[in-house]
Design a protein around this motif. Sequence first.
Motif, PDB file in Angstrom:
ATOM      1  N   GLY A   1      23.024  17.228 -11.612  1.00  0.00           N
ATOM      2  CA  GLY A   1      23.886  17.734 -12.411  1.00  0.00           C
ATOM      3  C   GLY A   1      22.387  17.812 -13.781  1.00  0.00           C
ATOM      4  O   GLY A   1      23.429  18.201 -14.927  1.00  0.00           O
ATOM      5  N   THR A   2      21.883  17.873 -13.171  1.00  0.00           N
ATOM      6  CA  THR A   2      20.151  18.791 -14.520  1.00  0.00           C
ATOM      7  C   THR A   2      20.475  19.950 -14.804  1.00  0.00           C
ATOM      8  O   THR A   2      20.811  20.780 -13.426  1.00  0.00           O
ATOM      9  CB  THR A   2      18.961  18.772 -14.000  1.00  0.00           C
ATOM     10  OG1 THR A   2      18.851  16.714 -13.174  1.00  0.00           O
ATOM     11  CG2 THR A   2      18.219  18.995 -14.557  1.00  0.00           C
ATOM     12  N   ILE A   3      20.972  20.464 -15.763  1.00  0.00           N
ATOM     13  CA  ILE A   3      20.853  22.219 -16.169  1.00  0.00           C
ATOM     14  C   ILE A   3      19.272  22.303 -15.856  1.00  0.00           C
ATOM     15  O   ILE A   3      18.291  21.923 -16.690  1.00  0.00           O
ATOM     16  CB  ILE A   3      21.061  22.133 -17.343  1.00  0.00           C
ATOM     17  CG1 ILE A   3      22.895  21.951 -17.543  1.00  0.00           C
ATOM     18  CG2 ILE A   3      21.514  23.527 -17.599  1.00  0.00           C
ATOM     19  CD1 ILE A   3      23.326  21.313 -18.571  1.00  0.00           C
ATOM     20  N   ILE A   4      19.327  23.705 -14.908  1.00  0.00           N
ATOM     21  CA  ILE A   4      17.588  24.621 -15.125  1.00  0.00           C
ATOM     22  C   ILE A   4      18.156  25.767 -15.593  1.00  0.00           C
ATOM     23  O   ILE A   4      19.139  26.516 -15.392  1.00  0.00           O
ATOM     24  CB  ILE A   4      17.107  23.605 -13.471  1.00  0.00           C
ATOM     25  CG1 ILE A   4      18.589  24.705 -12.681  1.00  0.00           C
ATOM     26  CG2 ILE A   4      17.258  22.929 -13.494  1.00  0.00           C
ATOM     27  CD1 ILE A   4      17.165  24.740 -10.962  1.00  0.00           C
ATOM     28  N   ASP A   5      16.920  26.268 -15.740  1.00  0.00           N
ATOM     29  CA  ASP A   5      16.837  28.156 -15.896  1.00  0.00           C
ATOM     30  C   ASP A   5      16.293  28.978 -14.639  1.00  0.00           C
ATOM     31  O   ASP A   5      16.450  27.423 -13.703  1.00  0.00           O
ATOM     32  CB  ASP A   5      16.222  28.625 -17.123  1.00  0.00           C
ATOM     33  CG  ASP A   5      14.187  28.630 -16.430  1.00  0.00           C
ATOM     34  OD1 ASP A   5      14.095  27.876 -15.774  1.00  0.00           O
ATOM     35  OD2 ASP A   5      14.147  28.300 -17.368  1.00  0.00           O
ATOM     36  N   ALA A   6      16.621  29.615 -14.654  1.00  0.00           N
ATOM     37  CA  ALA A   6      16.314  30.236 -13.255  1.00  0.00           C
ATOM     38  C   ALA A   6      14.809  30.391 -12.454  1.00  0.00           C
ATOM     39  O   ALA A   6      14.672  30.764 -11.445  1.00  0.00           O
ATOM     40  CB  ALA A   6      16.571  32.614 -13.676  1.00  0.00           C
ATOM     41  N   THR A   7      14.021  29.850 -13.556  1.00  0.00           N
ATOM     42  CA  THR A   7      12.573  29.041 -12.764  1.00  0.00           C
ATOM     43  C   THR A   7      12.479  27.987 -12.381  1.00  0.00           C
ATOM     44  O   THR A   7      11.841  27.661 -11.487  1.00  0.00           O
ATOM     45  CB  THR A   7      11.304  29.534 -13.900  1.00  0.00           C
ATOM     46  OG1 THR A   7      11.244  28.684 -14.670  1.00  0.00           O
ATOM     47  CG2 THR A   7      11.295  31.180 -13.998  1.00  0.00           C
ATOM     48  N   GLY A   8      13.650  27.327 -12.921  1.00  0.00           N
ATOM     49  CA  GLY A   8      13.255  25.268 -12.057  1.00  0.00           C
ATOM     50  C   GLY A   8      13.134  24.963 -13.471  1.00  0.00           C
ATOM     51  O   GLY A   8      13.205  23.659 -12.671  1.00  0.00           O
TER      52      GLY A   8
ATOM     53  N   PHE B   1      20.388  28.786 -16.439  1.00  0.00           N
ATOM     54  CA  PHE B   1      21.131  29.493 -14.880  1.00  0.00           C
ATOM     55  C   PHE B   1      22.070  28.858 -14.134  1.00  0.00           C
ATOM     56  O   PHE B   1      23.242  29.054 -13.394  1.00  0.00           O
ATOM     57  CB  PHE B   1      19.365  29.592 -13.756  1.00  0.00           C
ATOM     58  CG  PHE B   1      20.168  30.550 -12.765  1.00  0.00           C
ATOM     59  CD1 PHE B   1      20.686  31.041 -12.788  1.00  0.00           C
ATOM     60  CD2 PHE B   1      20.213  29.893 -11.773  1.00  0.00           C
ATOM     61  CE1 PHE B   1      21.228  32.126 -11.286  1.00  0.00           C
ATOM     62  CE2 PHE B   1      20.210  30.095 -10.291  1.00  0.00           C
ATOM     63  CZ  PHE B   1      20.951  31.624 -10.537  1.00  0.00           C
ATOM     64  N   GLY B   2      21.818  27.484 -14.060  1.00  0.00           N
ATOM     65  CA  GLY B   2      23.106  26.516 -13.097  1.00  0.00           C
ATOM     66  C   GLY B   2      22.897  25.408 -13.209  1.00  0.00           C
ATOM     67  O   GLY B   2      22.146  24.864 -13.992  1.00  0.00           O
ATOM     68  N   ILE B   3      23.412  24.142 -12.860  1.00  0.00           N
ATOM     69  CA  ILE B   3      23.279  22.554 -12.137  1.00  0.00           C
ATOM     70  C   ILE B   3      22.743  22.554 -10.815  1.00  0.00           C
ATOM     71  O   ILE B   3      23.021  22.865  -9.971  1.00  0.00           O
ATOM     72  CB  ILE B   3      24.948  22.441 -12.784  1.00  0.00           C
ATOM     73  CG1 ILE B   3      25.059  22.790 -14.525  1.00  0.00           C
ATOM     74  CG2 ILE B   3      24.820  20.913 -13.193  1.00  0.00           C
ATOM     75  CD1 ILE B   3      26.322  22.374 -14.723  1.00  0.00           C
ATOM     76  N   VAL B   4      21.456  21.866 -10.763  1.00  0.00           N
ATOM     77  CA  VAL B   4      21.956  20.939  -9.868  1.00  0.00           C
ATOM     78  C   VAL B   4      22.336  20.364  -8.405  1.00  0.00           C
ATOM     79  O   VAL B   4      23.413  19.432  -9.449  1.00  0.00           O
ATOM     80  CB  VAL B   4      20.378  19.911  -9.656  1.00  0.00           C
ATOM     81  CG1 VAL B   4      19.917  19.667  -8.216  1.00  0.00           C
ATOM     82  CG2 VAL B   4      19.172  20.551 -10.746  1.00  0.00           C
ATOM     83  N   TYR B   5      23.330  20.761  -8.146  1.00  0.00           N
ATOM     84  CA  TYR B   5      24.122  19.875  -6.668  1.00  0.00           C
ATOM     85  C   TYR B   5      24.272  19.035  -6.232  1.00  0.00           C
ATOM     86  O   TYR B   5      25.476  17.898  -6.672  1.00  0.00           O
ATOM     87  CB  TYR B   5      24.915  21.651  -6.123  1.00  0.00           C
ATOM     88  CG  TYR B   5      25.696  20.889  -4.866  1.00  0.00           C
ATOM     89  CD1 TYR B   5      26.778  20.712  -5.597  1.00  0.00           C
ATOM     90  CD2 TYR B   5      25.355  20.860  -4.243  1.00  0.00           C
ATOM     91  CE1 TYR B   5      28.547  20.425  -5.068  1.00  0.00           C
ATOM     92  CE2 TYR B   5      26.425  20.396  -3.454  1.00  0.00           C
ATOM     93  CZ  TYR B   5      27.828  20.139  -3.763  1.00  0.00           C
ATOM     94  OH  TYR B   5      29.464  20.107  -3.410  1.00  0.00           O
ATOM     95  N   GLU B   6      22.828  18.825  -5.597  1.00  0.00           N
ATOM     96  CA  GLU B   6      22.682  17.368  -5.268  1.00  0.00           C
ATOM     97  C   GLU B   6      20.856  17.257  -5.716  1.00  0.00           C
ATOM     98  O   GLU B   6      20.146  17.994  -5.957  1.00  0.00           O
ATOM     99  CB  GLU B   6      22.595  17.274  -4.209  1.00  0.00           C
ATOM    100  CG  GLU B   6      23.703  17.390  -2.987  1.00  0.00           C
ATOM    101  CD  GLU B   6      23.385  17.841  -1.454  1.00  0.00           C
ATOM    102  OE1 GLU B   6      22.479  18.918  -0.865  1.00  0.00           O
ATOM    103  OE2 GLU B   6      24.564  17.878  -0.913  1.00  0.00           O
ATOM    104  N   ASN B   7      20.939  15.333  -5.728  1.00  0.00           N
ATOM    105  CA  ASN B   7      19.823  15.235  -6.065  1.00  0.00           C
ATOM    106  C   ASN B   7      18.467  15.683  -4.712  1.00  0.00           C
ATOM    107  O   ASN B   7      18.879  15.863  -3.749  1.00  0.00           O
ATOM    108  CB  ASN B   7      19.490  13.386  -5.674  1.00  0.00           C
ATOM    109  CG  ASN B   7      20.035  12.954  -6.360  1.00  0.00           C
ATOM    110  OD1 ASN B   7      20.466  13.640  -7.778  1.00  0.00           O
ATOM    111  ND2 ASN B   7      20.520  11.391  -5.904  1.00  0.00           N
ATOM    112  N   VAL B   8      17.135  15.919  -5.353  1.00  0.00           N
ATOM    113  CA  VAL B   8      16.469  17.070  -4.567  1.00  0.00           C
ATOM    114  C   VAL B   8      15.080  16.176  -4.637  1.00  0.00           C
ATOM    115  O   VAL B   8      14.287  15.595  -5.685  1.00  0.00           O
ATOM    116  CB  VAL B   8      16.236  18.353  -4.973  1.00  0.00           C
ATOM    117  CG1 VAL B   8      14.730  19.088  -4.173  1.00  0.00           C
ATOM    118  CG2 VAL B   8      17.410  19.231  -5.295  1.00  0.00           C
ATOM    119  N   ASP B   9      14.259  15.553  -3.577  1.00  0.00           N
ATOM    120  CA  ASP B   9      13.438  14.650  -3.655  1.00  0.00           C
ATOM    121  C   ASP B   9      11.814  15.600  -3.519  1.00  0.00           C
ATOM    122  O   ASP B   9      11.723  16.610  -2.269  1.00  0.00           O
ATOM    123  CB  ASP B   9      13.147  14.112  -2.646  1.00  0.00           C
ATOM    124  CG  ASP B   9      12.177  12.947  -2.611  1.00  0.00           C
ATOM    125  OD1 ASP B   9      11.644  12.240  -3.152  1.00  0.00           O
ATOM    126  OD2 ASP B   9      12.353  11.687  -1.324  1.00  0.00           O
TER     127      ASP B   9
END
Length: 110
Positions: free
Chosen positions: A45-52, A61-69
Amino acid sequence: MRQSTTTIMDSQVNILKYNQYFLPVNLKVAKTATTLNAKGILPAGTIIDATGKVVNDGTAFGIVYENVDFNNSMGTENVSVLIFGFVDASKLPTAPADAAKAALNMIKFM
């Protein structure tokens, strides 16, 4: 040979309102380029740009779809980023700003 241990992290959050209609793309994100929570996780659910980088503006750019460890990361991880779909805005960690909503024109916030 690299050896590591894995612990089970928190359960995944489903940010989608309708599970049938969505499109994620993979984006390589460097650990140093993004903002992680206290557990070393980039939350869904975190909104990120094209560089992360975590943003909430017109560069989204988009929204993180799943938690990333990132705890056992070698520095860069492939992150699944939602660029099209119907998102339950109440499940996002931060409410999207109007500029972010305009930049994410293929995502419908419900």
